[in-house]
Design a protein around this motif. Structure first.
Motif, mmCIF file in Angstrom:
data_model
loop_
_atom_site.group_PDB
_atom_site.id
_atom_site.type_symbol
_atom_site.label_atom_id
_atom_site.label_comp_id
_atom_site.label_asym_id
_atom_site.label_seq_id
_atom_site.Cartn_x
_atom_site.Cartn_y
_atom_site.Cartn_z
ATOM 1 N N ALA A 124 0.809 -1.223 0.000
ATOM 2 C CA ALA A 124 0.000 0.000 0.000
ATOM 3 C C ALA A 124 0.844 1.276 0.000
ATOM 4 O O ALA A 124 0.318 2.350 -0.276
ATOM 5 C CB ALA A 124 -0.928 0.009 1.220
ATOM 6 N N ASN A 125 2.129 1.167 0.293
ATOM 7 C CA ASN A 125 2.978 2.352 0.404
ATOM 8 C C ASN A 125 4.093 2.393 -0.629
ATOM 9 O O ASN A 125 5.123 3.032 -0.405
ATOM 10 C CB ASN A 125 3.557 2.432 1.821
ATOM 11 C CG ASN A 125 2.514 2.892 2.797
ATOM 12 O OD1 ASN A 125 2.227 4.067 2.912
ATOM 13 N ND2 ASN A 125 1.906 1.946 3.511
ATOM 14 N N ALA A 126 3.922 1.737 -1.734
ATOM 15 C CA ALA A 126 4.836 1.778 -2.876
ATOM 16 C C ALA A 126 6.227 1.213 -2.590
ATOM 17 O O ALA A 126 7.143 1.432 -3.354
ATOM 18 C CB ALA A 126 4.944 3.208 -3.429
ATOM 19 N N CYS A 127 6.383 0.459 -1.515
ATOM 20 C CA CYS A 127 7.685 -0.153 -1.221
ATOM 21 C C CYS A 127 8.102 -1.101 -2.348
ATOM 22 O O CYS A 127 9.283 -1.218 -2.670
ATOM 23 C CB CYS A 127 7.638 -0.919 0.097
ATOM 24 S SG CYS A 127 7.184 0.088 1.520
ATOM 25 N N MET A 128 7.099 -1.776 -2.930
ATOM 26 C CA MET A 128 7.373 -2.762 -3.962
ATOM 27 C C MET A 128 7.801 -2.123 -5.283
ATOM 28 O O MET A 128 8.229 -2.823 -6.192
ATOM 29 C CB MET A 128 6.154 -3.647 -4.189
ATOM 30 C CG MET A 128 5.652 -4.322 -2.923
ATOM 31 S SD MET A 128 6.921 -5.154 -2.001
ATOM 32 C CE MET A 128 6.363 -6.811 -2.120
ATOM 33 N N LEU B 128 16.338 0.279 10.936
ATOM 34 C CA LEU B 128 15.561 0.232 9.701
ATOM 35 C C LEU B 128 14.309 1.095 9.779
ATOM 36 O O LEU B 128 13.912 1.699 8.773
ATOM 37 C CB LEU B 128 15.215 -1.207 9.348
ATOM 38 C CG LEU B 128 16.430 -2.076 8.977
ATOM 39 C CD1 LEU B 128 15.996 -3.509 8.722
ATOM 40 C CD2 LEU B 128 17.160 -1.510 7.773
ATOM 41 N N SER B 129 13.705 1.185 10.948
ATOM 42 C CA SER B 129 12.541 2.071 11.102
ATOM 43 C C SER B 129 12.941 3.520 10.826
ATOM 44 O O SER B 129 12.228 4.249 10.135
ATOM 45 C CB SER B 129 11.943 1.934 12.502
ATOM 46 O OG SER B 129 11.365 0.663 12.664
ATOM 47 N N ARG B 130 14.089 3.921 11.352
ATOM 48 C CA ARG B 130 14.584 5.284 11.089
ATOM 49 C C ARG B 130 14.877 5.484 9.608
ATOM 50 O O ARG B 130 14.572 6.525 9.029
ATOM 51 C CB ARG B 130 15.854 5.558 11.902
ATOM 52 C CG ARG B 130 15.612 6.300 13.190
ATOM 53 C CD ARG B 130 16.882 6.814 13.842
ATOM 54 N NE ARG B 130 17.988 5.861 13.884
ATOM 55 C CZ ARG B 130 18.129 4.879 14.776
ATOM 56 N NH1 ARG B 130 17.210 4.709 15.714
ATOM 57 N NH2 ARG B 130 19.170 4.086 14.738
ATOM 58 N N LYS B 131 15.470 4.453 8.976
ATOM 59 C CA LYS B 131 15.808 4.536 7.550
ATOM 60 C C LYS B 131 14.543 4.700 6.709
ATOM 61 O O LYS B 131 14.516 5.496 5.778
ATOM 62 C CB LYS B 131 16.577 3.290 7.130
ATOM 63 C CG LYS B 131 16.954 3.248 5.677
ATOM 64 C CD LYS B 131 18.100 4.155 5.334
ATOM 65 C CE LYS B 131 19.381 3.572 5.842
ATOM 66 N NZ LYS B 131 20.555 4.265 5.381
ATOM 67 N N VAL B 132 13.501 3.963 7.043
ATOM 68 C CA VAL B 132 12.250 4.082 6.296
ATOM 69 C C VAL B 132 11.663 5.480 6.496
ATOM 70 O O VAL B 132 11.259 6.138 5.534
ATOM 71 C CB VAL B 132 11.234 2.996 6.707
ATOM 72 C CG1 VAL B 132 9.868 3.246 6.072
ATOM 73 C CG2 VAL B 132 11.746 1.608 6.337
ATOM 74 N N LYS B 133 11.624 5.949 7.718
ATOM 75 C CA LYS B 133 11.013 7.247 8.039
ATOM 76 C C LYS B 133 11.799 8.404 7.422
ATOM 77 O O LYS B 133 11.238 9.303 6.804
ATOM 78 C CB LYS B 133 10.933 7.412 9.560
ATOM 79 C CG LYS B 133 10.150 8.625 10.017
ATOM 80 C CD LYS B 133 8.687 8.479 9.715
ATOM 81 C CE LYS B 133 7.830 8.805 10.885
ATOM 82 N NZ LYS B 133 6.423 8.673 10.568
ATOM 83 N N GLN C 291 7.879 9.974 5.454
ATOM 84 C CA GLN C 291 7.425 10.722 6.621
ATOM 85 C C GLN C 291 5.944 10.542 6.921
ATOM 86 O O GLN C 291 5.524 10.653 8.067
ATOM 87 C CB GLN C 291 7.730 12.215 6.434
ATOM 88 C CG GLN C 291 9.205 12.541 6.356
ATOM 89 C CD GLN C 291 9.899 12.423 7.695
ATOM 90 O OE1 GLN C 291 9.306 12.716 8.731
ATOM 91 N NE2 GLN C 291 11.133 11.978 7.687
ATOM 92 N N SER C 292 5.153 10.268 5.889
ATOM 93 C CA SER C 292 3.705 10.159 6.110
ATOM 94 C C SER C 292 3.277 8.789 6.640
ATOM 95 O O SER C 292 2.145 8.629 7.077
ATOM 96 C CB SER C 292 2.945 10.477 4.824
ATOM 97 O OG SER C 292 3.249 9.515 3.836
#
Length: 116
Positions: free
Chosen positions: A39-43, A74-79, A95-96
């Motif tokens: 749902a968040n375009a990671c793919m 990894l959470s920080r890297k994603v954010k 950020q969203s």
């Protein structure tokens, strides 16, 4: 004759509805992290088992295996986004995304991105 036609139409409608329900049931069976990633375009940049723009989720799991700090890193890297760990192409910030959604994706990735 009309009764036969009505039976055929009913069977076709039921078959179409049953077919429409199957993908929803399969999606519901997917891990939450996978659903959030989809749902968040990671793919768009990552695949489960092969490098795309960024590393595969399985490569990420392998790199961070046994690292107790990996979920936070990894959470920080994603954010916040970043670059340099996997090459020169930067990962954009997300950020969203909520912290809960990020953690669901990170936990799923660190588990090897299982399909169930």
């Amino acid at each position: 004759m009309m009764r036969g036609v009505a039976s055929v139409i009913s069977a076709l409608m039921f078959g179409a509805l049953a077919g429409a329900v199957v993908p929803v049931a399969r999606a519901a069976d997917a891990p939450r992290g996978q659903l959030v990633a989809n749902a968040n375009a990671c793919m768009g940049c990552h695949a489960v088992d092969r490098k795309l723009v960024g590393p595969s989720f399985q490569q990420i799991a392998g790199k961070y295996k046994g690292d107790a700090q990996a979920p936070a890193k990894l959470s920080r890297k994603v954010k916040d986004g970043g670059s340099g760990v996997w090459g020169m192409i930067p990962m954009p910030a997300h950020q969203s995304m909520s912290d809960a959604d990020i953690r669901a994706v990170v936990d799923w990735v660190l588990a090897g991105a299982p399909s169930r």
